[in-house]
Scaffold this motif. Structure first.
Motif: not given
Length: 466
Positions: A227-250
């Motif tokens: 499963k891949v979940n996008k978050d287009l409210s973020l920038d390119y890198s942040g959205n990529f992290c969410r699609m990978l499954g990581y949700d950590d600002p650091s």
């Protein structure tokens, strides 16, 4: 309004941007396409003048060592986007990594507060200009709008065996998306050569936009639930992290740093050169960069960071088993044992650099700021403090300093990104930005098919005997 801007605007109007970046009016600022359109005629004229007035000027000689040894250091490529200096490292459009960190827009919007947005570096590599935050955000919005994959790509990726190497899957996924190539269609329709760069840019932006979902789909398929979940409210890198499954600002910040510093390393490295070579045949950017990905997958290019990480982990296990502390004395002893056995120290040395790789330094600074107490980082840092001196004393290493691969794997591991067979895929997402920025200028400047002259061993002998 020129044709390129009209096509870009219409492409944006066809898609609904759920990102907060959509609130930025791209018409109130100078767009990426407008910036490039203004630059192309001047650069074309300058290159024509250079060739006409100074085309016969000799800029170097080739030795037999260079001919046999992979054309090492032979000056025979034009590369707009970056230059690698043996002493100071990489410069992106003339800016060092610390300078990029100081002037490029960040996610917070405060220059120097956090790592640069990949979008801002993309803009810099394409145009040679430092973008404003609004310009970087407009590029984020455009990349998000272009990120939807052709309908057949994800089912194809889902059908691939999980044991297939992630880099093989990445190349397959990108080539499958080539069905949407605007450049390929325009060429088939007989578009004039002077317009090649307009259609190449369409593909380049789409390739960069689509790679994260291809890469994330592979990661989620191979290691998790698919499963891949996008978050287009973020920038390119942040959205990529969410699609990978990581949700950590650091971790988002680490990915911004990682993607930026791996984008480009001048044109002679294998992945960039392969992209340039394939592109010189007028293959479209999808096919051209798939060539670059296949070069990146080689053990002598993109796999180095995972090999360094494995070596560091094995070293730590050895010390733990023997009850040894990690300190300068124990590292020194181990290093000499390794060298006397005829083995190399992974992560040290570089084909061009003769000082510590600035890409290593910025990752070390990130670790000191975010994860100073991580055990593997402490080990890496101790190695860094003693290893250059040992290698200098050993005397058989041209560059005794650490390269980028000495550090990146340790940082990823800290955040739970432990699937190091996948690390080169992250590299592949990043390198597209640099290699394809140059491919745009290859087409804008009308660079020809690359076709060096090969010689036989007998010919070389004949030159020596003369």
């Amino acid at each position: 309004m020129n044709r390129m801007i009209s096509k870009s605007a219409s492409a944006l109007s066809r898609k609904t941007l759920t990102s907060s970046f959509a609130k930025t009016s791209v018409r109130s600022i100078t767009t990426l396409q407008e910036t490039l359109a203004a630059q192309v005629p001047e650069k074309q004229a300058k290159l024509t003048q250079l060739k006409k007035e100074h085309g016969s000027h000799v800029i170097g000689n080739v030795t037999i060592d260079q001919c046999i040894g992979g054309a090492r250091s032979v000056k025979c490529m034009l590369w707009e986007t970056s230059n690698l200096d043996a002493e100071e490292g990489i410069r992106f459009r003339g800016l060092t990594i610390p300078e990029c960190q100081a002037v490029l827009p960040t996610y917070s919007g405060k220059t120097g507060d956090g790592e640069p947005l990949l979008e801002s570096l993309f803009w810099l590599l394409l145009t040679g200009e430092v973008p404003t935050k609004e310009q970087a955000d407009s590029l984020t919005a455009e990349l998000h709008a272009r990120s939807t994959l052709p309908a057949h790509v994800v089912p194809l990726l889902n059908s691939l065996p999980k044991q297939m190497h992630p880099m093989t899957q990445l190349s397959i996924g990108l080539m499958a998306a080539q069905t949407e190539s605007k450049f390929s269609k325009a060429y088939a329709d007989g578009v004039p050569k002077k317009e090649y760069h307009l259609h190449a840019l369409e593909d380049i932006l789409s390739v960069v936009a689509q790679l994260p979902e291809i890469a994330a789909t592979i990661y989620r398929n191979v290691y998790f639930d698919g499963k891949v979940n996008k978050d287009l409210s973020l920038d390119y890198s942040g959205n990529f992290c969410r699609m990978l499954g990581y949700d950590d600002p650091s971790f988002d910040e680490l990915m911004r740093l990682y993607l930026c510093i791996h984008t480009d390393h001048e044109g002679g490295n294998a992945s960039a050169h392969a992209t340039h070579l394939v592109g010189s045949t007028l293959s479209d950017p999808y096919l051209s960069y798939s060539g670059g990905l296949n070069a990146l997958a080689g053990p002598l290019h993109g796999l180095a960071n995972q090999e360094v990480l494995k070596w560091i982990q094995e070293l730590k296990s050895k010390f733990d088993a023997e009850g040894k502390e990690v300190n300068a004395e124990s590292i020194t002893e181990f290093a000499w044992e390794t060298l006397k056995a005829g083995k190399v120290i992974p992560g040290y040395g570089h084909a061009v650099l003769r000082k510590t790789d600035p890409r290593y330094t910025c990752q070390r600074e990130f670790a000191l700021k975010h994860i100073p107490d991580d055990p593997l980082f402490k080990l890496v840092d101790t190695i860094y403090q003693v290893m250059p001196g040992i290698l200098k004393e050993h005397g058989k290493v041209a560059n005794p300093y650490p390269n980028v691969d000495s550090h990146s794997g340790v940082l990823l591991w800290h955040y739970g990104f432990t699937q190091y067979q996948y690390y080169t895929v992250l590299f592949g997402v990043s390198r597209a930005v640099g290699a394809l920025s140059q491919l745009y200028w290859d087409r804008a400047l009308g660079l020809p098919l690359e076709r060096p002259k090969s010689v036989t061993p007998e010919w070389l002998w004949s030159q020596v005997q003369k």
